[in-house]
Each structure stands twice: as structure tokens, then as C-alpha cells.
Scaffold this motif. Sequence first.
Motif, PDB file in Angstrom:
ATOM      1  N   LEU A  31      73.217 -64.908  20.710  1.00  0.00           N
ATOM      2  CA  LEU A  31      73.603 -64.414  22.031  1.00  0.00           C
ATOM      3  C   LEU A  31      72.426 -64.362  22.994  1.00  0.00           C
ATOM      4  N   SER A  32      71.217 -64.196  22.459  1.00  0.00           N
ATOM      5  CA  SER A  32      70.031 -64.140  23.320  1.00  0.00           C
ATOM      6  C   SER A  32      69.857 -65.420  24.131  1.00  0.00           C
ATOM      7  N   HIS A  33      70.311 -66.545  23.578  1.00  0.00           N
ATOM      8  CA  HIS A  33      70.182 -67.827  24.276  1.00  0.00           C
ATOM      9  C   HIS A  33      71.142 -67.936  25.458  1.00  0.00           C
ATOM     10  N   TYR A  34      72.096 -67.020  25.552  1.00  0.00           N
ATOM     11  CA  TYR A  34      73.084 -67.065  26.627  1.00  0.00           C
ATOM     12  C   TYR A  34      72.888 -65.923  27.625  1.00  0.00           C
ATOM     13  N   ILE A  35      71.748 -65.266  27.558  1.00  0.00           N
ATOM     14  CA  ILE A  35      71.417 -64.199  28.506  1.00  0.00           C
ATOM     15  C   ILE A  35      70.316 -64.703  29.431  1.00  0.00           C
ATOM     16  N   TYR A  36      70.615 -64.779  30.712  1.00  0.00           N
ATOM     17  CA  TYR A  36      69.646 -65.228  31.714  1.00  0.00           C
ATOM     18  C   TYR A  36      68.988 -63.986  32.309  1.00  0.00           C
ATOM     19  N   ALA A  37      67.799 -63.689  31.815  1.00  0.00           N
ATOM     20  CA  ALA A  37      67.111 -62.455  32.177  1.00  0.00           C
ATOM     21  C   ALA A  37      65.855 -62.765  32.973  1.00  0.00           C
ATOM     22  N   GLY A  38      65.700 -62.096  34.097  1.00  0.00           N
ATOM     23  CA  GLY A  38      64.536 -62.343  34.941  1.00  0.00           C
ATOM     24  C   GLY A  38      64.309 -61.202  35.905  1.00  0.00           C
ATOM     25  N   ALA A  39      63.530 -61.491  36.946  1.00  0.00           N
ATOM     26  CA  ALA A  39      63.217 -60.450  37.925  1.00  0.00           C
ATOM     27  C   ALA A  39      62.715 -61.077  39.214  1.00  0.00           C
ATOM     28  N   LEU A  40      62.939 -60.367  40.295  1.00  0.00           N
ATOM     29  CA  LEU A  40      62.309 -60.662  41.576  1.00  0.00           C
ATOM     30  C   LEU A  40      61.060 -59.798  41.638  1.00  0.00           C
ATOM     31  N   LEU A  41      59.889 -60.431  41.799  1.00  0.00           N
ATOM     32  CA  LEU A  41      58.621 -59.714  41.717  1.00  0.00           C
ATOM     33  C   LEU A  41      57.834 -59.827  43.015  1.00  0.00           C
ATOM     34  N   GLY A  42      57.125 -58.752  43.341  1.00  0.00           N
ATOM     35  CA  GLY A  42      56.243 -58.774  44.499  1.00  0.00           C
ATOM     36  C   GLY A  42      54.869 -59.301  44.169  1.00  0.00           C
ATOM     37  N   SER A  43      54.592 -59.487  42.873  1.00  0.00           N
ATOM     38  CA  SER A  43      53.301 -60.024  42.442  1.00  0.00           C
ATOM     39  C   SER A  43      53.434 -60.580  41.031  1.00  0.00           C
ATOM     40  N   VAL A  44      52.741 -61.686  40.781  1.00  0.00           N
ATOM     41  CA  VAL A  44      52.666 -62.244  39.427  1.00  0.00           C
ATOM     42  C   VAL A  44      51.209 -62.323  38.977  1.00  0.00           C
ATOM     43  N   ALA A  45      50.342 -61.595  39.667  1.00  0.00           N
ATOM     44  CA  ALA A  45      48.910 -61.661  39.388  1.00  0.00           C
ATOM     45  C   ALA A  45      48.576 -61.227  37.965  1.00  0.00           C
ATOM     46  N   LYS A  46      49.331 -60.263  37.420  1.00  0.00           N
ATOM     47  CA  LYS A  46      49.041 -59.757  36.083  1.00  0.00           C
ATOM     48  C   LYS A  46      50.124 -60.113  35.067  1.00  0.00           C
ATOM     49  N   LEU A  47      51.083 -60.926  35.479  1.00  0.00           N
ATOM     50  CA  LEU A  47      52.190 -61.280  34.593  1.00  0.00           C
ATOM     51  C   LEU A  47      51.707 -62.202  33.475  1.00  0.00           C
ATOM     52  N   ASP A  48      51.982 -61.815  32.226  1.00  0.00           N
ATOM     53  CA  ASP A  48      51.588 -62.651  31.090  1.00  0.00           C
ATOM     54  C   ASP A  48      52.757 -62.968  30.164  1.00  0.00           C
ATOM     55  N   ARG A  49      53.969 -62.574  30.551  1.00  0.00           N
ATOM     56  CA  ARG A  49      55.145 -62.855  29.727  1.00  0.00           C
ATOM     57  C   ARG A  49      55.703 -64.247  29.983  1.00  0.00           C
ATOM     58  N   VAL A  50      55.413 -64.787  31.159  1.00  0.00           N
ATOM     59  CA  VAL A  50      55.909 -66.092  31.581  1.00  0.00           C
ATOM     60  C   VAL A  50      54.717 -66.895  32.096  1.00  0.00           C
ATOM     61  N   PRO A  51      54.637 -68.189  31.785  1.00  0.00           N
ATOM     62  CA  PRO A  51      53.521 -69.000  32.293  1.00  0.00           C
ATOM     63  C   PRO A  51      53.440 -68.959  33.818  1.00  0.00           C
ATOM     64  N   VAL A  52      52.252 -68.668  34.340  1.00  0.00           N
ATOM     65  CA  VAL A  52      52.022 -68.578  35.782  1.00  0.00           C
ATOM     66  C   VAL A  52      50.851 -69.483  36.144  1.00  0.00           C
ATOM     67  N   THR A  53      51.043 -70.351  37.136  1.00  0.00           N
ATOM     68  CA  THR A  53      49.980 -71.263  37.550  1.00  0.00           C
ATOM     69  C   THR A  53      48.922 -70.517  38.359  1.00  0.00           C
ATOM     70  N   LEU A  54      47.739 -71.106  38.446  1.00  0.00           N
ATOM     71  CA  LEU A  54      46.674 -70.512  39.249  1.00  0.00           C
ATOM     72  C   LEU A  54      47.086 -70.418  40.714  1.00  0.00           C
ATOM     73  N   ARG A  55      47.849 -71.394  41.171  1.00  0.00           N
ATOM     74  CA  ARG A  55      48.310 -71.382  42.560  1.00  0.00           C
ATOM     75  C   ARG A  55      49.223 -70.189  42.822  1.00  0.00           C
ATOM     76  N   SER A  56      50.117 -69.907  41.864  1.00  0.00           N
ATOM     77  CA  SER A  56      51.006 -68.758  42.021  1.00  0.00           C
ATOM     78  C   SER A  56      50.223 -67.453  41.972  1.00  0.00           C
ATOM     79  N   HIS A  57      49.208 -67.409  41.094  1.00  0.00           N
ATOM     80  CA  HIS A  57      48.352 -66.227  41.050  1.00  0.00           C
ATOM     81  C   HIS A  57      47.710 -65.989  42.418  1.00  0.00           C
ATOM     82  N   ALA A  58      47.220 -67.050  43.028  1.00  0.00           N
ATOM     83  CA  ALA A  58      46.568 -66.921  44.332  1.00  0.00           C
ATOM     84  C   ALA A  58      47.555 -66.465  45.402  1.00  0.00           C
TER      85      ALA A  58
END
Length: 318
Positions: free
Chosen positions: A149-176
Motif C-alpha cells: 500500500l505504501s507504493h500507492y500513497i503519494y506523500a509530499g509537502a509544500l515547503l518554504g525552504s529546502v536548504a536543510k532537506l535531506d529526505r529527498v534529493p535536492v540540487t545545489l540550484r534548489s538549495h540556492a
Amino acid sequence: MVLRQEAHGDQQGGHVGVRTGTGGVRMPTAIAVTSPELVLPSPDRHTPTAAVLQSAVQSPKTYSLDEALTEMHALIEYHGYVIVLCPASAPDSVRHRLHAIRSVLESDRIALVRSELPPLGLSVLALQLRQLSICDFSPGVLACAARLLSHYIYAGALLGSVAKLDRVPVTLRSHAKSWVPGAQFAVLATPRPELVKVSGGGDALLRGPGFSTKLLYATGQLAPDWVLGELAPAWNVQGSADVPLPGESARWWATGKLVEFAAAIPDISVLYQLVSSVRREDCHWCGLELIGDRCAFCAAPMNTAAESAVRALPRGAT
């Protein structure tokens, strides 16, 4: 048609029981969680609530091992089997204590299921398992269904910052870009990681599910306008609902500026068909039924031809 067993209330305790084919009543397999914030309201009077393990909520200094053992033993005695959903992000002390409880009790009736889902997504998974617990699935199939069932759950978030996010791959450009005032990002953690910028003319679309879902959202320090006005229509969700933000969400997403969301299948008949469509096997070690490649109770891999001579333990033995 879904082969769903009849559920009714226990007159003394108000619990939900399941009527068996022989006319008796059994209690559904217990779904246990490590935090009260992982318990969403039941969608109907048949769906049982989840058991909140005080051994995971309280400190070992205030909740002794004896109390923890008594708590788990009572669940086993009442329900027969217990499926514990534990977030992969839980402190090591919580996981160690759960394993200690199972080890001391020497019970094969406790399944410890770790999940990589974000907090709200894990709450949704717990709710789906609670719904399915009153159906005619064996404890082994129900516990293994958590991975499916986990494969059928679309879980995410609207974030004001991804500077410290480490759960999902974040590019350097997005960090900036996170340092730009007013920047917002839409992030999908499961079933496949994805990140898009939704402010300043960025691409506002995340790849959504190709099946009917209901959207749950929990508001932090951001307004849910984008989630309701852009994401929900793009994903063609069949309804949405506001729920309280789990206390763990800000730590999981590395910011309090967020709106967490999860889209999942709400219909128990569809969930039933999804789980029923998977081939079942008997675990060669503990004897319980399983779906997938591993038993959720004893962690033994699915039987192979080379292991066919291994004799299973009596089903339900403790």
C-alpha cells in the motif's frame, strides 16, 4: 464484490469485532503506532482505531519495561496479533525498545513494520490497515500489505525552504533558491522523489497518481492555497480534507514553513481488491501467510525450492 466480514461493536468495551463464518466473533488484528499523531479519525463506525504504544510515547524512565511488556501482552491477548507501524525516522531508542519487547515476550505475533513514509503518509497507511483489519485477511497478509500500500500513497509537502532537506534529493540550484524570499517548493517523497519550484514562475506540477484518490493536507506555517488550488485539480482528487499537522512533520521536512499532503485510495473495496490480487504464500519459518518477498512477522524471505524441506512452525504459536 468485496468479501468483507461483518463488523459490530463490543457491547462492553465499544470495540469493533469481526463475525466469523462459524458464528463467533474475533477481534481484528491490532494496528499499533508509536505516536497519537499517527491516528486519523475513523471514516465510519466499523473502522477500529489504532493502539498508541505508551512504550514508544513515554520515556523508559517513566514507563518501565514491565509496563511495556504488560501493554503489549494485553494487545496480543485481546487481538491475537499486533502490527506495529514504526517510522524509519524514529529515534533508535524507540526501535530498540520495540525489539526488546518482542524478544522478551518471545512472541511470533508481533510484526514490527518500519516505514520511510513522511508523518502524514504514515498516518494514512495506518488508517488503510485499520480499514482492512476487519476484512478476511490473515494477520500475515495484512502486515505484508503495508509495503504494498505504501507504493500507492503519494506523500509530499509544500515547503518554504529546502536548504536543510535531506529526505529527498535536492540540487545545489534548489538549495540556492531556498534563500530567495518567498520561494516555495513542492516536494514528493513517495512513491518516487520529486521536487519542483512553484513560486516565481516555476513549474507547479508534480507527477500525480493515475488512480482515484482523496487528498489529506495539514497546514503548518504556509497557506494551503497552492495545494488546494493547483495540486488537487491537477491530480484530479476525489475530495480533500484538512487534518492536524503531525508534530514530527517539521523535523521530517526540516522546516516549519510547510503544508504536508498525502493522496491515497480511500475506498476499502479498492484496497481489498488490490491486496487480494497478490499471490499468497505460507512462510516457511513461522507458517503465517505472506504476500511479497518477505514475512512481516519473522522477516524470513519467501520460500524457495531449496528451502522446501524446512518445516514451518504451527501457525499462531507463541
